[in-house]
Design a protein around this motif. Structure first.
Motif, short mmCIF file in Angstrom:
data_model
loop_
_atom_site.label_atom_id
_atom_site.label_comp_id
_atom_site.label_asym_id
_atom_site.label_seq_id
_atom_site.Cartn_x
_atom_site.Cartn_y
_atom_site.Cartn_z
N LEU A 70 0.86 -1.30 -0.07
CA LEU A 70 -0.02 0.00 -0.15
C LEU A 70 0.78 1.23 0.05
O LEU A 70 2.07 1.04 0.33
CB LEU A 70 -0.81 0.09 1.24
N THR A 71 0.34 2.17 -0.40
CA THR A 71 0.94 3.47 -0.47
C THR A 71 0.68 4.80 0.77
O THR A 71 -0.45 5.03 0.72
CB THR A 71 0.91 4.14 -1.79
N LEU A 72 1.70 4.94 1.39
CA LEU A 72 1.58 5.85 2.44
C LEU A 72 2.09 7.47 2.25
O LEU A 72 3.46 7.56 1.90
CB LEU A 72 2.20 5.30 3.66
N PRO A 73 1.38 8.12 2.78
CA PRO A 73 2.00 9.70 2.69
C PRO A 73 2.79 9.87 4.06
O PRO A 73 2.45 9.57 5.07
CB PRO A 73 0.94 10.60 2.75
N GLU A 74 4.14 10.15 3.84
CA GLU A 74 4.89 10.16 4.76
C GLU A 74 4.80 11.13 5.98
O GLU A 74 4.95 10.89 7.14
CB GLU A 74 6.47 10.36 4.25
N ARG A 75 4.09 12.28 5.62
CA ARG A 75 3.85 13.26 6.37
C ARG A 75 2.77 12.65 7.60
O ARG A 75 2.83 13.26 8.87
CB ARG A 75 2.86 14.34 5.93
N ASP B 238 8.68 15.20 4.23
CA ASP B 238 8.46 16.25 3.09
C ASP B 238 7.07 16.05 2.64
O ASP B 238 6.51 14.68 2.71
CB ASP B 238 9.32 15.66 1.99
N PRO B 239 6.17 17.00 2.62
CA PRO B 239 4.56 16.85 2.53
C PRO B 239 4.32 15.98 1.27
O PRO B 239 3.16 15.71 1.14
CB PRO B 239 4.36 18.57 2.68
N ASN B 240 5.19 16.06 0.30
CA ASN B 240 4.96 15.44 -0.99
C ASN B 240 5.29 14.09 -1.08
O ASN B 240 4.98 13.31 -2.16
CB ASN B 240 5.56 16.20 -2.41
N VAL B 241 5.95 13.63 -0.13
CA VAL B 241 6.43 12.26 -0.46
C VAL B 241 5.61 11.20 -0.05
O VAL B 241 4.89 11.00 1.01
CB VAL B 241 7.94 12.05 0.32
N LYS B 242 5.37 10.28 -0.73
CA LYS B 242 4.72 8.81 -0.54
C LYS B 242 5.33 7.82 -0.83
O LYS B 242 6.19 7.76 -1.67
CB LYS B 242 3.52 8.97 -1.57
N ARG B 243 5.32 6.79 0.06
CA ARG B 243 6.12 5.69 -0.27
C ARG B 243 5.27 4.24 -0.32
O ARG B 243 4.06 4.17 0.37
CB ARG B 243 6.78 5.22 0.87
N THR B 244 5.39 3.57 -1.29
CA THR B 244 4.72 2.22 -1.41
C THR B 244 5.51 1.14 -0.67
O THR B 244 6.71 0.96 -1.00
CB THR B 244 4.54 1.93 -2.84
N VAL B 245 4.99 0.57 0.20
CA VAL B 245 5.49 -0.18 1.17
C VAL B 245 4.66 -1.45 1.37
O VAL B 245 3.49 -1.62 1.18
CB VAL B 245 5.25 0.50 2.67
#
Ligand code: ZN
Length: 358
Positions: free
Chosen positions: A28-33, A40-47
């Motif tokens: 799934l993909t999580l917004p890091e913020r 970084d408010p724009n970073v998302k990570r697929t984990v």
């Protein structure tokens, strides 16, 4: 009730080990913020949503074979349409979501049949990305923490409304729900509605304190699942009602700690990051985190950190998620900690996925 000393003294050592393999449970993909401080408010990570197969050297409850087989967490459902409609709306904010291979596929790839070969499924908690497809496990008993069945029926508003949970998720005749632990958790709903359910299954399994040889409390409430010191289920409150962790012995001085969602980024446990706080959306200006009780979640993290070795030469209290630590007693112990959504652990440890072992 006597406390359990960890690590076990050599003289009391029954030397029972388990074998653990990682399993793919989707991504799934999580917004890091929403998860870590200073993101970084724009970073998302697929984990990944990691699951694990644990094999214990004992005759399984249905007979046959020499290993009892346990799954810890079931990852993401392979069919997203099987989530409740309100949950599907939330999942739309976690795209991309990858559903294949799921836990059943991962087991089959290593030669196991989820319907016949799995004896127990332990759920760290019942957030959507951990509950998978329970119907695949036709013979398994489902083991959940206190408050889970109430949560599935009633939700925990405002952040976890009833509509996002499926009251039919688990087969009621094959569920063990642990009794409330001695840890004071958030007061929630009518107490103890399900205490006593399948009570016979609880015989001899009671919450005990896990202590160092020096008598310091590591965790106030653990269950020695096989009564042989090979697997401890750990009451790990704060993230969600019923959240449990898992500590298992894979060698004479080697242990694996499965942290579920105690945090969603291992940098919180190493001390490099903190738990993100954000507006709770109720218009009151209050802040929330991804945990149902942030302070309790933080104190659970502090307990887990006592098992992690410090990073040498940093001058600060930074820790490592694996390594050898002296907890007192006669042997230092090697502990490796794995949280459910650790993408870098998955990348570095492909050889430890089933049929490989950790
Ligand atoms: Zn969760």
């Amino acid at each position: 009730m006597s406390a359990i000393v960890f690590p076990p003294p050599a003289s009391a050592d029954k030397q029972v080990y388990v074998t653990i393999s990682a399993l793919e449970g989707g991504h799934l993909t999580l917004p890091e913020r929403l998860f870590v401080t200073d993101a970084d408010p724009n970073v998302k990570r697929t984990v990944p949503s990691l699951s694990f197969l644990i094999q214990h050297p004992s005759t399984p409850p249905h007979g046959g074979g020499s290993n009892t087989k346990i799954i810890f967490d079931l990852g993401i459902k392979r069919d997203l349409n099987k989530y409740m409609p309100a949950m599907q709306t939330h999942i739309a904010n976690r795209q991309p979501v990858i559903t294949s291979p799921d836990v059943a596929d991962s087991l089959r790839a290593g030669g196991l049949d989820p319907a016949k070969d799995i004896d127990y499924v332990i759920m760290s908690h019942v957030h959507w990305d951990h509950v998978g497809t329970p119907a695949d496990f036709e013979r398994a008993t489902f083991v959940v923490g206190h408050g889970t069945l109430h949560l599935l029926e009633n939700g925990a508003p405002p952040h976890y409304p009833k509509e996002i949970f499926d009251p039919q998720l688990l087969p009621r005749d094959r569920v063990w729900e642990f009794r409330e632990s001695p840890i004071p958790e958030v007061v929630f709903g009518p107490a103890d509605e399900y205490v006593g359910q399948n009570a016979a299954s609880f015989q001899g399994r009671v919450w005990r304190e896990l202590q160092t040889a020096a008598g310091e409390t590591i965790f106030p409430a653990v269950i020695d699942l096989f009564d042989d010191g090979s697997i401890y289920l750990i009451d790990s409150p704060g993230h969600l009602f019923g959240h449990m962790n898992f500590l298992a012995r894979v060698g004479s001085a080697k242990w694996i700690y499965l942290g579920g969602d105690c945090c969603h980024d291992a940098r919180i446990l190493t001390g490099e990051k903190g738990i993100a706080l954000y507006d709770d959306g109720t218009g009151t200006g209050r802040l929330r985190s991804v945990h149902v009780d942030t302070d309790v979640a933080r104190s659970t993290l502090n307990r887990i950190q006592t098992l992690l070795p410090e990073k040498k030469g940093q001058g600060t209290a930074l820790r490592r998620t694996s390594g050898t630590i002296a907890l007192g007693g006669d042997t230092p112990v090697e502990i490796e900690l794995i949280v459910a959504h650790d993408g870098s652990w998955r990348e570095k440890n492909q050889h430890r996925f089933f049929p490989g072992t950790i």
